[in-house]
Design an enzyme around this catalytic site. Structure first.
Site, mmCIF file in Angstrom:
data_model
loop_
_atom_site.group_PDB
_atom_site.id
_atom_site.type_symbol
_atom_site.label_atom_id
_atom_site.label_comp_id
_atom_site.label_asym_id
_atom_site.label_seq_id
_atom_site.Cartn_x
_atom_site.Cartn_y
_atom_site.Cartn_z
ATOM 1 N N SER A 169 0.834 -1.200 0.000
ATOM 2 C CA SER A 169 0.000 0.000 0.000
ATOM 3 C C SER A 169 0.873 1.255 0.000
ATOM 4 O O SER A 169 1.659 1.456 -0.919
ATOM 5 C CB SER A 169 -0.969 -0.050 1.181
ATOM 6 O OG SER A 169 -1.942 0.962 1.094
ATOM 7 N N ASP A 188 -13.178 11.465 -10.808
ATOM 8 C CA ASP A 188 -12.847 12.851 -10.478
ATOM 9 C C ASP A 188 -11.603 13.317 -11.222
ATOM 10 O O ASP A 188 -11.527 14.469 -11.658
ATOM 11 C CB ASP A 188 -12.658 12.994 -8.973
ATOM 12 C CG ASP A 188 -13.944 12.744 -8.212
ATOM 13 O OD1 ASP A 188 -14.629 13.709 -7.863
ATOM 14 O OD2 ASP A 188 -14.286 11.564 -7.991
ATOM 15 N N HIS A 222 -3.912 -0.869 -4.580
ATOM 16 C CA HIS A 222 -5.343 -1.178 -4.418
ATOM 17 C C HIS A 222 -6.034 -0.992 -5.775
ATOM 18 O O HIS A 222 -7.131 -0.443 -5.866
ATOM 19 C CB HIS A 222 -5.982 -0.263 -3.374
ATOM 20 C CG HIS A 222 -5.367 -0.332 -2.019
ATOM 21 N ND1 HIS A 222 -5.649 -1.345 -1.122
ATOM 22 C CD2 HIS A 222 -4.470 0.482 -1.410
ATOM 23 C CE1 HIS A 222 -4.953 -1.143 -0.001
ATOM 24 N NE2 HIS A 222 -4.224 -0.049 -0.161
#
EC number: 3.4.15.6
Length: 417
Positions: A169, A188, A222
């Site tokens: 991560s 976005d 992810h």
């Protein structure tokens, strides 16, 4: 087309090292690393010296410090110290001779120049960077001017001498040399653009980058689970970085020197896959909305390899070509959540994780050449066209495809010409 490919290949060779990868290996995990992922943990132990020999330093400075954890000292603790001790015990379970938490975090920043901590680092044959927030890593392991602290300098020296670095991560995101993604959602990013200050779902990045151990392109984590294909391609386009890598959860991209070939080789390990996006031949749309064409995407799974200096993909043995064996005459029904939106969530999180992979896999197992995917957000609607590459051989589960991006008004029914 052939001339264009030759020119772009020459550019790639100019950008990347042409000799062997001299530093130690990198194991870049996309987050969500399960305790029982034997393939990844055992590879880390092996590369750090093997069972009974490996000495792993655990760095969890990306986690909140003990002073900010209301559960500190309990079984529910989730702070830097608790996480570090957990990983150290787990790594010893997998065969490390010794695994120790490196006591540097927001509570103990001064330890980054403590001679005893530096000596502890110098005794290690490998390092594991835990997840959390990569900004905490820059605060604790770099100086105010983003130079290496003595602790980070020691880690870098050990890595240059052959020590393996692993991260998950945020611990993977921090490894990048160039621009470092710091937040945001695909929709976005495509709709509103790119920012340098994190805010909500805005696509943001750190212009100064991470620690600089991975210099082959952008890195994201992810990846498929959170539909981050759009955001990494948008950021790569914005920053003019020709390659981008997205690592799925419970999966790792191993980067190391192949001594026989004399060049770096990347290998996928673990449960899911790794995306590699090539933007060398991208084309921007000329309309009023953001559009990007001719982005090549490759999705590799366990055992597949990629050699960035030559651009060669090596598919793992046992995987069968789908060409001529496709099961379906049409691709799946057009999805309405191609980027696994957080706005389409239930009790267990995102309702459609890995949707981009599912759509693309279904396309390659069909006899059609393209399909569309729509975003969950509809004001405006964003559509994605996923196409099979006309030349390269499709494989399952190592799919390869051409991808087009555009943000369109809700009433549009096609891409800009």
């Amino acid at each position: 087309m052939i001339r264009s490919f030759i020119r772009s290949s020459a550019l790639l060779l100019a950008l990347l090292p042409v000799t062997g990868y001299s530093a130690g290996p990198l194991i870049l995990v996309g987050g969500g690393l399960k305790d029982d992922n034997t393939a990844i943990y055992q590879r880390l132990i092996q590369l750090a010296g093997g069972n009974g020999q490996a000495r792993i330093g655990v760095i969890t400075a990306a986690s909140i410090p003990e002073s900010d954890d209301p559960d500190a000292g309990t079984a529910d603790a989730a702070n830097s110290k608790a996480n570090g001790e957990f990983y150290a015990q787990l790594l010893e379970t997998y065969g490390a001779a010794d695994a120790q938490w490196i006591p540097i975090d927001l509570d103990q920043i001064s330890n980054n120049s403590n001679p005893q901590v530096v000596a502890q680092i110098n005794s290690m044959t490998g390092f594991f960077f835990g997840g959390g927030d990569q900004s905490r890593l820059t605060q604790t392991l770099q100086t105010a001017t983003r130079a290496d602290s003595p602790a980070l300098a020691a880690i870098r020296a050990r890595h240059n001498a052959g020590a393996v670095l692993a991260g998950t991560s945020a611990g993977t995101a921090i490894m990048v040399q160039g621009p470092m993604v710091t937040g945001g959602e695909s929709y976005d990013g495509l709709r509103y653009g790119v920012y340098t200050t994190p805010s909500g779902d805005d696509l943001s990045y750190d212009m100064q980058g991470g620690f600089g151990f991975f210099n082959y392109g952008l890195l994201d984590t992810h990846f498929s689970e959170r539909g981050r294909q759009g955001r990494i391609v948008r950021l790569a386009d914005h920053t003019q970085v020709p390659f981008a890598f997205g690592v799925d959860e419970n999966t790792a991209l191993l980067v190391q020197n192949n001594a026989t070939l004399g060049q770096v080789e990347m290998e996928v390990i673990g449960e899911n896959g790794v995306f590699i996006f090539d933007l060398r031949n991208k084309e921007r749309g000329t309309g009023s909305t953001y559009a990007l064409y001719d982005v090549l995407g490759s999705y590799l799974t366990a055992g597949d390899r990629y050699r960035p200096v030559t651009g060669q993909f090596v598919i793992a043995s046992g995987k069968t070509s789908l060409r001529g064996r496709e099961r379906y005459s049409a691709a799946m029904t057009v999805t309405t959540d191609i980027f696994s939106s957080p706005n389409n969530s239930g009790a267990n999180g995102r309702r459609k994780p890995r949707e981009f992979v599912k759509v693309s896999a279904d396309l390659f197992d069909s006899r059609v050449t393209s399909t569309l995917g729509r975003t969950y957000e509809t004001n405006p609607l964003s559509r994605r066209s996923v196409q099979k590459h006309a030349v390269r051989q499709p494989w399952l589960p190592g799919h390869r495809w051409r991808q087009e991006h555009a943000v369109l008004p809700a009433f549009a029914d096609g891409f800009p010409s």
